[in-house]
Design a protein around this motif. Structure first.
Motif, PDB file in Angstrom:
ATOM      1  N   ILE A 121      50.588  31.949  53.516  1.00  0.00           N
ATOM      2  CA  ILE A 121      50.072  32.449  52.241  1.00  0.00           C
ATOM      3  C   ILE A 121      49.149  33.626  52.498  1.00  0.00           C
ATOM      4  CG2 ILE A 121      50.121  30.103  51.319  1.00  0.00           C
ATOM      5  CD1 ILE A 121      47.012  30.293  51.166  1.00  0.00           C
ATOM      6  N   ALA A 122      49.016  34.485  51.499  1.00  0.00           N
ATOM      7  CA  ALA A 122      48.010  35.542  51.500  1.00  0.00           C
ATOM      8  C   ALA A 122      46.821  35.048  50.685  1.00  0.00           C
ATOM      9  CB  ALA A 122      48.567  36.828  50.896  1.00  0.00           C
ATOM     10  N   ASN A 123      45.651  35.092  51.281  1.00  0.00           N
ATOM     11  CA  ASN A 123      44.442  34.599  50.608  1.00  0.00           C
ATOM     12  C   ASN A 123      43.883  35.674  49.681  1.00  0.00           C
ATOM     13  OD1 ASN A 123      44.094  31.926  51.971  1.00  0.00           O
ATOM     14  ND2 ASN A 123      44.019  33.241  53.785  1.00  0.00           N
ATOM     15  N   ILE A 124      44.564  35.889  48.574  1.00  0.00           N
ATOM     16  CA  ILE A 124      44.151  36.916  47.624  1.00  0.00           C
ATOM     17  C   ILE A 124      43.107  36.311  46.683  1.00  0.00           C
ATOM     18  CG2 ILE A 124      44.925  38.455  45.788  1.00  0.00           C
ATOM     19  CD1 ILE A 124      47.669  38.457  47.067  1.00  0.00           C
ATOM     20  N   PRO A 125      41.877  36.804  46.706  1.00  0.00           N
ATOM     21  CA  PRO A 125      40.813  36.179  45.922  1.00  0.00           C
ATOM     22  C   PRO A 125      40.900  36.434  44.424  1.00  0.00           C
ATOM     23  CG  PRO A 125      39.971  38.123  47.025  1.00  0.00           C
ATOM     24  CD  PRO A 125      41.367  37.921  47.526  1.00  0.00           C
ATOM     25  N   GLU A 126      41.614  37.484  44.023  1.00  0.00           N
ATOM     26  CA  GLU A 126      41.718  37.844  42.607  1.00  0.00           C
ATOM     27  C   GLU A 126      43.148  38.254  42.288  1.00  0.00           C
ATOM     28  OE1 GLU A 126      39.100  37.539  40.700  1.00  0.00           O
ATOM     29  OE2 GLU A 126      37.476  37.483  42.182  1.00  0.00           O
ATOM     30  N   LEU A 127      43.535  38.096  41.028  1.00  0.00           N
ATOM     31  CA  LEU A 127      44.822  38.608  40.565  1.00  0.00           C
ATOM     32  C   LEU A 127      44.668  39.901  39.777  1.00  0.00           C
ATOM     33  CD1 LEU A 127      46.844  35.461  39.423  1.00  0.00           C
ATOM     34  CD2 LEU A 127      47.270  36.927  41.397  1.00  0.00           C
ATOM     35  N   VAL A 128      43.473  40.194  39.302  1.00  0.00           N
ATOM     36  CA  VAL A 128      43.226  41.384  38.487  1.00  0.00           C
ATOM     37  C   VAL A 128      42.218  42.269  39.216  1.00  0.00           C
ATOM     38  CG1 VAL A 128      42.548  42.251  36.224  1.00  0.00           C
ATOM     39  CG2 VAL A 128      43.630  39.999  36.413  1.00  0.00           C
ATOM     40  N   TRP A 129      42.613  43.540  39.443  1.00  0.00           N
ATOM     41  CA  TRP A 129      41.827  44.458  40.262  1.00  0.00           C
ATOM     42  C   TRP A 129      41.619  45.787  39.540  1.00  0.00           C
ATOM     43  CZ3 TRP A 129      40.183  43.025  45.255  1.00  0.00           C
ATOM     44  CH2 TRP A 129      40.711  41.815  45.729  1.00  0.00           C
ATOM     45  N   GLY A 130      40.739  46.594  40.100  1.00  0.00           N
ATOM     46  CA  GLY A 130      40.532  47.957  39.634  1.00  0.00           C
ATOM     47  C   GLY A 130      40.858  48.944  40.743  1.00  0.00           C
ATOM     48  N   LYS A 131      41.171  50.162  40.361  1.00  0.00           N
ATOM     49  CA  LYS A 131      41.482  51.187  41.374  1.00  0.00           C
ATOM     50  C   LYS A 131      40.275  51.393  42.283  1.00  0.00           C
ATOM     51  CE  LYS A 131      40.042  55.152  38.550  1.00  0.00           C
ATOM     52  NZ  LYS A 131      40.461  56.410  37.905  1.00  0.00           N
ATOM     53  N   GLY A 132      40.554  51.685  43.535  1.00  0.00           N
ATOM     54  CA  GLY A 132      39.498  51.943  44.504  1.00  0.00           C
ATOM     55  C   GLY A 132      38.922  50.700  45.153  1.00  0.00           C
ATOM     56  N   ILE A 214      60.560  32.449  59.049  1.00  0.00           N
ATOM     57  CA  ILE A 214      60.033  31.084  58.957  1.00  0.00           C
ATOM     58  C   ILE A 214      59.536  30.809  57.555  1.00  0.00           C
ATOM     59  CG2 ILE A 214      58.286  29.480  59.815  1.00  0.00           C
ATOM     60  CD1 ILE A 214      58.212  31.138  62.405  1.00  0.00           C
ATOM     61  N   SER A 215      58.791  31.748  56.995  1.00  0.00           N
ATOM     62  CA  SER A 215      58.179  31.534  55.682  1.00  0.00           C
ATOM     63  C   SER A 215      57.874  32.878  55.046  1.00  0.00           C
ATOM     64  CB  SER A 215      56.889  30.715  55.828  1.00  0.00           C
ATOM     65  OG  SER A 215      56.210  30.589  54.591  1.00  0.00           O
ATOM     66  N   ARG A 216      57.921  32.892  53.713  1.00  0.00           N
ATOM     67  CA  ARG A 216      57.570  34.099  52.951  1.00  0.00           C
ATOM     68  C   ARG A 216      56.888  33.672  51.651  1.00  0.00           C
ATOM     69  NH1 ARG A 216      62.645  36.620  51.709  1.00  0.00           N
ATOM     70  NH2 ARG A 216      62.454  38.076  53.452  1.00  0.00           N
ATOM     71  N   SER A 217      55.835  34.379  51.282  1.00  0.00           N
ATOM     72  CA  SER A 217      55.198  34.189  49.982  1.00  0.00           C
ATOM     73  C   SER A 217      55.009  35.553  49.327  1.00  0.00           C
ATOM     74  CB  SER A 217      53.839  33.486  50.110  1.00  0.00           C
ATOM     75  OG  SER A 217      54.002  32.130  50.488  1.00  0.00           O
ATOM     76  N   VAL A 218      55.236  35.595  48.016  1.00  0.00           N
ATOM     77  CA  VAL A 218      55.194  36.856  47.272  1.00  0.00           C
ATOM     78  C   VAL A 218      54.203  36.717  46.116  1.00  0.00           C
ATOM     79  CG1 VAL A 218      56.546  38.568  46.014  1.00  0.00           C
ATOM     80  CG2 VAL A 218      57.620  37.260  47.869  1.00  0.00           C
ATOM     81  N   TYR A 219      53.408  37.757  45.918  1.00  0.00           N
ATOM     82  CA  TYR A 219      52.391  37.775  44.855  1.00  0.00           C
ATOM     83  C   TYR A 219      52.486  39.108  44.115  1.00  0.00           C
ATOM     84  CZ  TYR A 219      50.662  34.250  48.120  1.00  0.00           C
ATOM     85  OH  TYR A 219      50.576  33.181  48.978  1.00  0.00           O
ATOM     86  N   TRP A 220      52.013  39.116  42.861  1.00  0.00           N
ATOM     87  CA  TRP A 220      52.043  40.343  42.078  1.00  0.00           C
ATOM     88  C   TRP A 220      50.719  40.529  41.338  1.00  0.00           C
ATOM     89  CZ3 TRP A 220      56.203  36.967  42.294  1.00  0.00           C
ATOM     90  CH2 TRP A 220      56.184  35.889  41.405  1.00  0.00           C
ATOM     91  N   PRO A 221      49.685  40.996  42.029  1.00  0.00           N
ATOM     92  CA  PRO A 221      48.406  41.286  41.374  1.00  0.00           C
ATOM     93  C   PRO A 221      48.554  42.424  40.366  1.00  0.00           C
ATOM     94  CG  PRO A 221      48.195  41.228  43.775  1.00  0.00           C
ATOM     95  CD  PRO A 221      49.657  41.255  43.466  1.00  0.00           C
ATOM     96  N   ARG A 222      47.544  42.534  39.495  1.00  0.00           N
ATOM     97  CA  ARG A 222      47.519  43.576  38.483  1.00  0.00           C
ATOM     98  C   ARG A 222      46.363  44.526  38.767  1.00  0.00           C
ATOM     99  NH1 ARG A 222      49.404  38.506  38.253  1.00  0.00           N
ATOM    100  NH2 ARG A 222      50.048  37.682  36.242  1.00  0.00           N
ATOM    101  N   CYS A 223      46.552  45.809  38.539  1.00  0.00           N
ATOM    102  CA  CYS A 223      45.476  46.791  38.613  1.00  0.00           C
ATOM    103  C   CYS A 223      45.289  47.362  37.213  1.00  0.00           C
ATOM    104  CB  CYS A 223      45.816  47.906  39.606  1.00  0.00           C
ATOM    105  SG  CYS A 223      44.570  49.215  39.694  1.00  0.00           S
ATOM    106  N   LEU A 224      44.157  47.059  36.590  1.00  0.00           N
ATOM    107  CA  LEU A 224      43.923  47.455  35.205  1.00  0.00           C
ATOM    108  C   LEU A 224      42.813  48.497  35.104  1.00  0.00           C
ATOM    109  CD1 LEU A 224      44.055  44.031  33.325  1.00  0.00           C
ATOM    110  CD2 LEU A 224      45.926  45.620  33.834  1.00  0.00           C
TER     111      LEU A 224
END
Length: 358
Positions: A121-132, A214-224
């Motif tokens: 897994i990717a330990n992505i702390p947020e799903l909604v981000w800002g540029k930069g 062996i394994s794959r995980s896919v995520y789709w965060p948003r940049c607003l």
């Protein structure tokens, strides 16, 4: 026709069958689900099919992230009881894994993938981000099979929704033996201004020394755009927030549709097990130049219930998989009309007549 203002009294009065087939209709859950679904497709006046697909994909995303992070917290967290396995009456969409007819829906497969024997897994702390903003890229690998995996290759790749690679990083790592969680620091990704008001895609993979997956995980965060405002971002992240409604987009499904690819479907075999059950083996391949997003097999032309090795998955360019599909023919007398289909959000449907196994 299109479903407009589904929380209004006028809609409820004119569409009783829809209300009765929507768990807890009119409650906050309906509003929450519509908000989550609006991030996947335009929910102002969707068709029933678009509403169901967006709702199921949104639920699947949520289930995947909850399961990933609970399991990665082992041994502090030692178990997860997903809710709810199935429902006692037909529903258009809800947080369920198997529907009234016994048909697994999207969240079943999202959850199933998190329970593979070795899971990255990717330990992505947020799903909604800002540029930069800088997104730290760390991986966790959950091993439930016992044996260690020395010298495997972990990777993270970031794409825009046109499937242009924005970053790729990889490193060798040793996966610990036993029930364990191993980690890898893969650096960071600074979100470019060009992603503002768009989704972007994060793909984590773990491969053997010979390159086999062996394994794959896919995520789709948003940049607003709103998240570029420091005060708004701080307030949004200070406490749990309701899901944002994307009235004007971006919508994930329409964004990934532009990056077209081409799928191939081959019917390998059909093995009957009694009069009303069969096991279908099918080979699926991405013959195009872009990843296939949300690759899905289905059976049309007759009433049936089935579960497959996997569904709603990412298929890389050139990648091939063989799927087992277990079918219960609800009307055996019409199964001769059955057609196996394969499609993705960015690929045209393919089909194979089930009477022509080879």
């Amino acid at each position: 026709g299109p479903l407009k203002k589904i929380n209004s009294q006028e809609f409820m009065d004119s569409h009783p069958e829809f209300v009765y087939h929507n768990m807890e209709f009119g409650s906050d859950r309906t509003t929450l689900l519509m908000a989550r679904a609006s991030q996947f497709d335009d929910m102002k006046a969707p068709t029933l099919d678009a509403y169901s697909v967006a709702g199921q994909a949104a639920t699947g995303e949520y289930i995947q992230i909850v399961s990933d992070f609970v399991q990665a917290n082992y041994p502090v967290s030692t178990g997860l009881s997903p809710w709810v396995y199935n429902t006692p009456w037909p529903l258009s969409t809800f947080c369920m894994f198997v529907d009234y007819d016994g048909q697994p829906v999207a969240s079943y497969y999202f959850l199933k993938r998190t329970y593979e024997p070795v899971h990255v897994i990717a330990n992505i702390p947020e799903l909604v981000w800002g540029k930069g903003e800088k997104m730290q890229l760390t991986l966790s690998v959950m091993n439930s099979r016992g044996a260690a995996l020395p010298g495997v290759t972990a990777s993270v790749q970031v794409f825009d929704t046109g499937f242009h690679s924005l970053l790729k990083t990889e490193k060798k790592m040793d996966v610990k033996a036993g029930l364990s969680v191993s980690g890898a620091d893969m650096g960071s990704f600074v979100i470019p201004a060009a992603l503002e008001d768009h989704f972007f895609l994060v793909v984590a993979e773990l491969r053997q020394a010979d390159g086999s997956l062996i394994s794959r995980s896919v995520y789709w965060p948003r940049c607003l755009k709103a998240m570029a405002d420091d005060a708004y971002r701080a307030k949004y992240r200070a406490s749990p927030q309701p899901s944002l409604t994307f009235d004007k987009g971006p919508w994930l499904r329409s964004e990934v549709q532009a990056g077209k690819t081409r799928l191939e479907l081959q019917l390998v075999s059909v093995r009957d097990e009694g009069e009303d059950q069969s096991v279908i083996k099918a080979r699926v391949r991405n013959a195009g130049l872009q990843p296939a997003f949300y690759t899905e097999v289905n059976i049309d032309g007759t009433r049936r219930t089935f579960y497959a090795t996997d569904n709603g998955f990412w298929l890389a360019p050139g990648e091939e998989r063989v799927l087992d599909i277990h079918v219960w023919w609800r009307e055996p007398e019409t199964r001769s009309k059955a057609v196996l289909t394969l499609e993705a959000w960015n690929a045209a449907p393919q089909q194979a007549t089930l009477g022509k196994a080879r």
